[in-house]
Design an enzyme around this catalytic site. Structure first.
Site, PDB file in Angstrom:
ATOM      1  N   HIS A   1       0.825  -1.217   0.000  1.00 59.15           N
ATOM      2  CA  HIS A   1       0.000   0.000   0.000  1.00 59.15           C
ATOM      3  C   HIS A   1       0.861   1.269   0.000  1.00 59.15           C
ATOM      4  O   HIS A   1       0.438   2.314   0.513  1.00 59.15           O
ATOM      5  CB  HIS A   1      -0.954   0.029   1.201  1.00 59.15           C
ATOM      6  CG  HIS A   1      -1.827  -1.170   1.313  1.00 59.15           C
ATOM      7  ND1 HIS A   1      -3.059  -1.264   0.695  1.00 59.15           N
ATOM      8  CD2 HIS A   1      -1.641  -2.357   1.960  1.00 59.15           C
ATOM      9  CE1 HIS A   1      -3.601  -2.436   0.971  1.00 59.15           C
ATOM     10  NE2 HIS A   1      -2.765  -3.122   1.727  1.00 59.15           N
TER      11      HIS A   1
ATOM     12  N   SER B   1      17.140  17.058 -17.527  1.00 60.30           N
ATOM     13  CA  SER B   1      16.385  18.305 -17.465  1.00 60.30           C
ATOM     14  C   SER B   1      17.096  19.394 -18.246  1.00 60.30           C
ATOM     15  O   SER B   1      18.323  19.460 -18.273  1.00 60.30           O
ATOM     16  CB  SER B   1      16.213  18.742 -16.005  1.00 60.30           C
ATOM     17  OG  SER B   1      15.605  20.024 -15.926  1.00 60.30           O
TER      18      SER B   1
END
EC number: 4.2.1.2
Length: 467
Positions: A188, A318
């Site tokens: 989870h 980037s």
């Protein structure tokens, strides 16, 4: 000015570029279906050439086609397979749903080229007829599905399965190499009990092994060929031995286990074999997407993420942030997996939409199927070479996160009970304490007891990674 010649089909005479081998029906398709940029895949064109080659050989052996014509057709088909006439197959995917125009494209090219081989000319005076000779004992309705199956099976066997096996081997090696590295598990997206990095990766290996078995299980149906069914599956205008012998010939020249379909009505009316095979490919895409996502999460950072593994730094990430490097191979894999899942929807719709004796979504189905195979094969090769093979553990970070995890408290369940263990974890989390400090403060156990009972290396079980 473009020089033209006159070609003729059942609808009349039409002008065709003189330097092209195609004929009237190809020209009509070019003029009537100027839709998008997707062309028939090269592997499908080659599968059509293989089909025509096999048919010519069997028709000659059965005494149905003159030896000199059969020889010329076979030579012309071999030229296509060698890539000599690649620009002669310009038709769009978006054409008749039976693939008739691409079948006739191949018939016309082989007929004109075979005529030249025999010393004749292209066009209406050619020595080899596209229908009577190249298409003898055939219909587009059995030729095109046959070529689809040939192209699909060869693509799976020669491209996808080897890359799937190679990636599986790489991850299996990593699983064994990292078998002793205890790390925190996560469920989870929350901390869970420990396991080894090798165990975690062994799950990925097992996923890929299951996918390989599912894909291999789909191959026998794909190996069934429609050729010999002609127009509706009855075998009209074919020799009684033709269907079996042409499948055997295709099996011989491809070294693949092709057989004649036991029920030609199913072979013409459905795309079920490719629907089911693509379902297995979709399953592989789902597994690859999970693996790629796990890798990029585990490699997230480098300082503010999970950072338990390092992956190769292949290129700048980037245009504005200096030094940034991204998990680009993982991103490419997840994108192509999305495309495969979209292809599966299209193939399912096409397979479900046939009517009566013929499915007429075939060009779209094979276009998407072959794209899926290429995407998955190339994607696995790239991911394997530029990412998976370079995965390395960050042992310091793994140890840090393991020791900070509150879920190590699970080891105390059998000693002090679930409720007290939960109280220890909650107090530690709320007050910023270690589990040991919380347990001792609550008076539930001593330092020595905690050290004896909470040992991550003993919490990973005896499950050995890989096989």
């Amino acid at each position: 000015m473009v020089t033209v010649r006159r070609e003729k089909d059942s609808m009349g005479v039409i002008e065709v570029p003189a330097d092209k081998l195609w004929g009237a029906q190809t020209q009509r398709s070019l003029e009537h279906f100027r839709i998008s940029t997707e062309k028939m895949p090269v592997s499908l064109i080659h599968a059509l050439a293989l089909t025509k080659r096999a048919a010519a050989k069997v028709n000659q052996d059965l005494g149905l086609l003159a030896a000199e014509k059969a020889s010329a057709i076979i030579e012309a088909a071999d030229e296509v397979l060698a890539g000599k006439h690649a620009d002669e197959f310009p038709l769009a995917i978006w054409q008749t749903g039976s693939g008739t125009q691409s079948n006739m494209n191949m018939n016309e090219v082989l007929a004109n080229r075979a005529s030249e081989i025999l010393g004749g000319v292209r066009g209406m005076e050619r020595k080899v007829h596209p229908n009577d000779d190249v298409n003898k004992s055939q219909s587009s309705n059995d030729v095109f599905p046959t070529a689809m199956h040939v192209a699909a099976l060869l693509a799976l066997r020669e491209h996808l399965i080897p890359q799937l096996s190679a990636l599986t081997d790489t991850l299996r090696d990593k699983s064994h190499a990292f078998a002793d590295i205890v790390k925190i598990g996560r469920t989870h997206l929350q901390d869970a009990t420990p396991l080894t990095l090798g165990q975690e990766i062994s799950g990925w290996v097992a996923m890929l092994e299951h996918n390989l078995r599912h894909i291999e299980h789909s191959l026998p149906h794909v190996a069934e060929l429609a050729l010999g069914g002609t127009a509706v599956g009855t075998g009209l205008n074919t020799h009684p031995e033709y269907a079996r012998r042409v499948a055997e010939e295709l099996a011989t020249i491809t070294a693949a286990p092709f057989v004649t379909a036991p029920n030609k009505f199913e072979a013409l009316a459905t795309c079920d074999a490719l629907v089911q095979a693509h379902g297995a490919l979709k399953g592989l895409a789902a597994s690859l997407m999970k693996i790629a996502n796990d890798v990029r999460w585990l490699a997230s950072g480098p300082r503010c993420g999970i950072g338990e593994i390092a992956i190769p730094e292949n290129e700048p990430g980037s245009s504005i942030m200096p030094g940034k490097v991204n998990p680009t191979q993982c991103e490419a894999v997840t994108m192509l997996c999305c495309q495969v899942m979209g292809n599966d929807v299209a193939i399912n719709m096409g397979g479900a939409s046939g009517n009566f004796e013929l499915n007429v979504y075939r060009p779209m189905v094979i276009h998407n199927f072959l794209q899926t195979v290429r995407l998955l094969a190339d994607g696995m090769a790239s991911f394997n070479q530029h990412c998976a093979s370079g995965i390395e553990p960050n042992r310091e970070r793994i140890t840090q996160l393991l020791n900070e995890s509150l879920m190590l408290v699970t080891a105390l369940n059998t000693h002090i009970g679930y409720d007290k263990a939960a109280e220890i974890a909650k107090k530690a989390h709320k007050e910023g304490l270690t589990l040991k400090a919380s347990a001792v403060a609550l008076g539930y156990l001593s330092d020595a007891e905690f050290d004896a009972w909470v040992r991550p290396e003993l919490m990973v079980g005896s499950m050995t990674p890989g096989r």
